[in-house]
Design a protein around this motif. Structure first.
Motif, PDB file in Angstrom:
ATOM      1  N   GLU A  80      -2.900  -5.240  -5.183  1.00 15.08           N
ATOM      2  CA  GLU A  80      -3.987  -5.546  -5.716  1.00 15.08           C
ATOM      3  C   GLU A  80      -4.432  -4.918  -7.239  1.00 15.08           C
ATOM      4  N   ASN A  81      -3.698  -3.817  -7.516  1.00 15.06           N
ATOM      5  CA  ASN A  81      -4.255  -3.009  -8.707  1.00 15.06           C
ATOM      6  C   ASN A  81      -2.967  -2.989  -9.999  1.00 15.06           C
ATOM      7  N   SER A  82      -1.974  -3.031  -9.376  1.00 14.31           N
ATOM      8  CA  SER A  82      -0.608  -2.873 -10.357  1.00 14.31           C
ATOM      9  C   SER A  82       0.018  -4.147 -10.838  1.00 14.31           C
ATOM     10  N   ASP A 115       2.727   8.001  -5.931  1.00 11.52           N
ATOM     11  CA  ASP A 115       1.380   7.097  -6.280  1.00 11.52           C
ATOM     12  C   ASP A 115       2.054   6.111  -7.331  1.00 11.52           C
ATOM     13  N   MET A 116       1.899   4.797  -7.586  1.00 13.46           N
ATOM     14  CA  MET A 116       2.042   4.237  -8.546  1.00 13.46           C
ATOM     15  C   MET A 116       1.368   4.401  -9.831  1.00 13.46           C
ATOM     16  N   ARG A 117       0.062   4.778  -9.780  1.00 19.19           N
ATOM     17  CA  ARG A 117      -0.807   4.951 -10.883  1.00 19.19           C
ATOM     18  C   ARG A 117       0.142   6.196 -11.753  1.00 19.19           C
ATOM     19  N   ALA A 164      -3.236  -5.028  -0.814  1.00 18.80           N
ATOM     20  CA  ALA A 164      -3.181  -3.622  -0.708  1.00 18.80           C
ATOM     21  C   ALA A 164      -3.327  -2.871  -2.198  1.00 18.80           C
ATOM     22  N   GLY A 165      -3.238  -1.423  -1.999  1.00 15.88           N
ATOM     23  CA  GLY A 165      -3.413  -0.762  -3.067  1.00 15.88           C
ATOM     24  C   GLY A 165      -2.635  -1.367  -4.257  1.00 15.88           C
ATOM     25  N   VAL A 166      -1.282  -1.106  -4.353  1.00 16.73           N
ATOM     26  CA  VAL A 166      -0.452  -1.457  -5.293  1.00 16.73           C
ATOM     27  C   VAL A 166      -0.616  -3.132  -5.945  1.00 16.73           C
ATOM     28  N   GLY A 208       0.972  -1.170   0.051  1.00 15.43           N
ATOM     29  CA  GLY A 208       0.017  -0.172   0.128  1.00 15.43           C
ATOM     30  C   GLY A 208       0.921   1.349  -0.020  1.00 15.43           C
ATOM     31  N   ASN A 209       0.611   2.253   0.844  1.00 16.89           N
ATOM     32  CA  ASN A 209       1.513   3.443   0.919  1.00 16.89           C
ATOM     33  C   ASN A 209       2.451   2.732   1.834  1.00 16.89           C
ATOM     34  N   GLY A 210       2.338   2.251   2.847  1.00 18.00           N
ATOM     35  CA  GLY A 210       3.123   1.585   3.663  1.00 18.00           C
ATOM     36  C   GLY A 210       3.288   0.243   2.924  1.00 18.00           C
TER      37      GLY A 210
HETATM   38  P1  ADP Z   1      -2.646   2.578   2.527  1.00 20.81           P
HETATM   39  O1  ADP Z   1      -1.547   2.029   3.125  1.00 20.81           O
HETATM   40  O2  ADP Z   1      -2.846   4.117   2.787  1.00 20.81           O
HETATM   41  O3  ADP Z   1      -4.026   1.793   3.266  1.00 20.81           O
HETATM   42  P2  ADP Z   1      -3.397   1.576  -0.052  1.00 20.81           P
HETATM   43  O4  ADP Z   1      -3.405   0.119   0.298  1.00 20.81           O
HETATM   44  O5  ADP Z   1      -4.901   2.009  -0.310  1.00 20.81           O
HETATM   45  O6  ADP Z   1      -2.730   2.605   1.181  1.00 20.81           O
HETATM   46  O7  ADP Z   1      -2.641   1.653  -1.333  1.00 20.81           O
HETATM   47  C1  ADP Z   1      -2.563   3.181  -1.628  1.00 20.81           C
HETATM   48  C2  ADP Z   1      -1.593   3.194  -2.856  1.00 20.81           C
HETATM   49  O8  ADP Z   1      -2.215   2.201  -3.673  1.00 20.81           O
HETATM   50  C3  ADP Z   1      -1.750   4.550  -3.642  1.00 20.81           C
HETATM   51  O9  ADP Z   1      -0.516   5.251  -3.058  1.00 20.81           O
HETATM   52  C4  ADP Z   1      -1.411   4.041  -5.037  1.00 20.81           C
HETATM   53  O10 ADP Z   1       0.111   3.918  -5.344  1.00 20.81           O
HETATM   54  C5  ADP Z   1      -1.696   2.588  -5.365  1.00 20.81           C
HETATM   55  N1  ADP Z   1      -2.741   2.293  -6.204  1.00 20.81           N
HETATM   56  C6  ADP Z   1      -4.288   2.487  -5.873  1.00 20.81           C
HETATM   57  N2  ADP Z   1      -4.806   2.079  -7.049  1.00 20.81           N
HETATM   58  C7  ADP Z   1      -3.775   1.693  -7.944  1.00 20.81           C
HETATM   59  C8  ADP Z   1      -3.956   1.490  -9.296  1.00 20.81           C
HETATM   60  N3  ADP Z   1      -4.990   1.090 -10.073  1.00 20.81           N
HETATM   61  N4  ADP Z   1      -2.594   1.078 -10.019  1.00 20.81           N
HETATM   62  C9  ADP Z   1      -1.536   1.140  -9.278  1.00 20.81           C
HETATM   63  N5  ADP Z   1      -1.251   1.394  -8.048  1.00 20.81           N
HETATM   64  C10 ADP Z   1      -2.501   1.745  -7.368  1.00 20.81           C
END
Ligand code: ADP
Length: 376
Positions: A311-313, A260-262, A307-309, A188-190
């Protein structure tokens, strides 16, 4: 069940129906300390108002308990714990180990206890899942007396996520957790990696604090500790400046100006060299941990991204695991590129190690752990 995650500048909440784990309400109060939300008490009042407005008030007799996320449990709190005055004091005593996080968590606990003194309130610790890490992986090779005097050892963080995802991964594979070895990559961010053997955590990348390990949005992850002395002696920087540098101005942000990875993906598509380098440093570190934890586990059944990266990247997953056939890891570029939301497999049909994308749910895990404790 109400779950409260009080961070330094925000409070996340979720109200769940434990009959099926469904979400009755959820929200986020941000920018505590700036503007209308003066402090955590004001933030919690806002949460209470938001719930009231939906007729799900904090005073509802159906509310069974409040589960609080607490970042640092030190060596004392290794399980979900019913909050008493003594537990509050114990969490307070751990503030030196988590100066930003534990005070915020405590603020949430204090206000919630004041609002509903009759309700069981439970602390669920980010460090708890890692308390099973054996001594040889938890200890740093420094003078034992110094380490013990100051509590210097690997504690690990994101524990509720690693617990939830390692279990969900076994479910996805249709295997018993106790018979499944998983490398969990919470990005994620972390960001942190963990090695989980049969549902039991045996190593993790974060350490005394959440600074160690993987490259993160704004944190450096692993650096030679002598970087700190060098920056102090040669760079003339203070402890606080170096702390801020490594925690807030490093990682992806430090390398390329974006965390932000996006955005990094967009810049890479435009041929931006700094964004490319940031991405490459990020995935190189990931590969190193996958290799290291493969060796730690001996046999790996699954690598799970969350987490964010994670799950999505598609690009991060692909680059981190490309060419690891020698380790039994064969990511499938076609499956990996398919967008999806649920838990899914992205490795080839005959990859010995299953690569999976497994969405995390820390709030649900906190609610479940709270529920289990109050029922027992
Ligand atoms: P947190 O640690 O704050 O809970 P998240 O798990 O939500 O963070 O992850 C946030 C990060 O996920 C964002 O900074 C971004 O880099 C990344 N992210 C979110 N959506 C996407 C995406 N569609 N593609 C790539 N990276 C993404």
């Amino acid at each position: 069940m109400l779950v409260l995650n009080s961070g330094s500048s925000s409070v996340k909440y979720r109200l769940l129906d434990m009959a099926d784990g469904s979400r009755l309400a959820s929200g986020l109060v941000e920018r505590i300390g700036e503007g209308p939300v003066a402090d955590h008490a004001a933030a919690l009042r806002q949460v209470a108002e938001e719930l009231d407005a939906r007729h799900l008030g904090l005073d509802s007799p159906r509310l069974a308990a409040v589960g609080h996320r607490v970042v640092h449990g030190g060596r004392r709190f290794t399980e979900p714990t019913l909050i008493t005055d003594e537990v509050v004091t114990g969490i307070e005593e751990l503030v030196p180990l988590a100066p930003l996080h534990n005070p915020a968590n405590l603020a949430g606990i204090r206000v919630a206890r004041a609002l509903r003194p009759d309700l069981p309130q439970v602390a669920v610790f980010d460090t708890a899942f890692h308390s099973t890490i054996p001594e040889h992986a938890a200890r740093y090779a420094i003078d034992t007396r110094v380490a013990e005097a100051h509590g210097v050892r690997r504690y690990g963080f994101h524990g509720t996520s690693h617990a939830y995802v390692s279990r969900s991964t076994a479910e996805l594979l249709g295997r018993e957790v106790a018979e499944t070895n998983t490398i969990v990559l919470h990005l994620g961010n972390g960001a942190s990696a963990s090695a989980v053997r049969g549902g039991v955590c045996v190593d993790t990348s974060m350490g005394l604090t959440p600074l160690e390990g993987l490259v993160m949005g704004t944190r450096s992850g692993d650096v030679d500790p002598a970087v700190v002395f060098h920056l102090a002696r040669v760079g003339g920087m203070s402890n606080d400046e170096i702390d801020t540098l490594l925690n807030k101005r490093s990682g992806l942000l430090g390398l390329c100006g974006d965390n932000d990875m996006r955005e990094i993906g967009r810049r890479m598509a435009d041929g931006d060299g700094a964004a490319r380098l940031a991405f490459d440093v990020y995935v190189h570190r990931l590969r190193k941990y996958v290799g290291a934890y493969t060796a730690v586990l001996g046999r790996v059944d699954a690598v799970a991204f969350t987490a964010g990266v994670g799950e999505n990247s598609t690009a991060v997953r692909q680059a981190a695991l490309d060419g690891l056939r020698g380790l039994g890891i064969e990511i499938d570029p076609v499956r990996n590129a398919v967008r999806g939301t649920g838990a899914r497999i992205v490795s080839t049909a005959d990859s010995p190690v299953v690569v999976a994308v497994v969405p995390t749910d820390e709030e649900l895990e906190i609610a479940r752990q709270t529920h289990t404790l109050i029922r027992s």
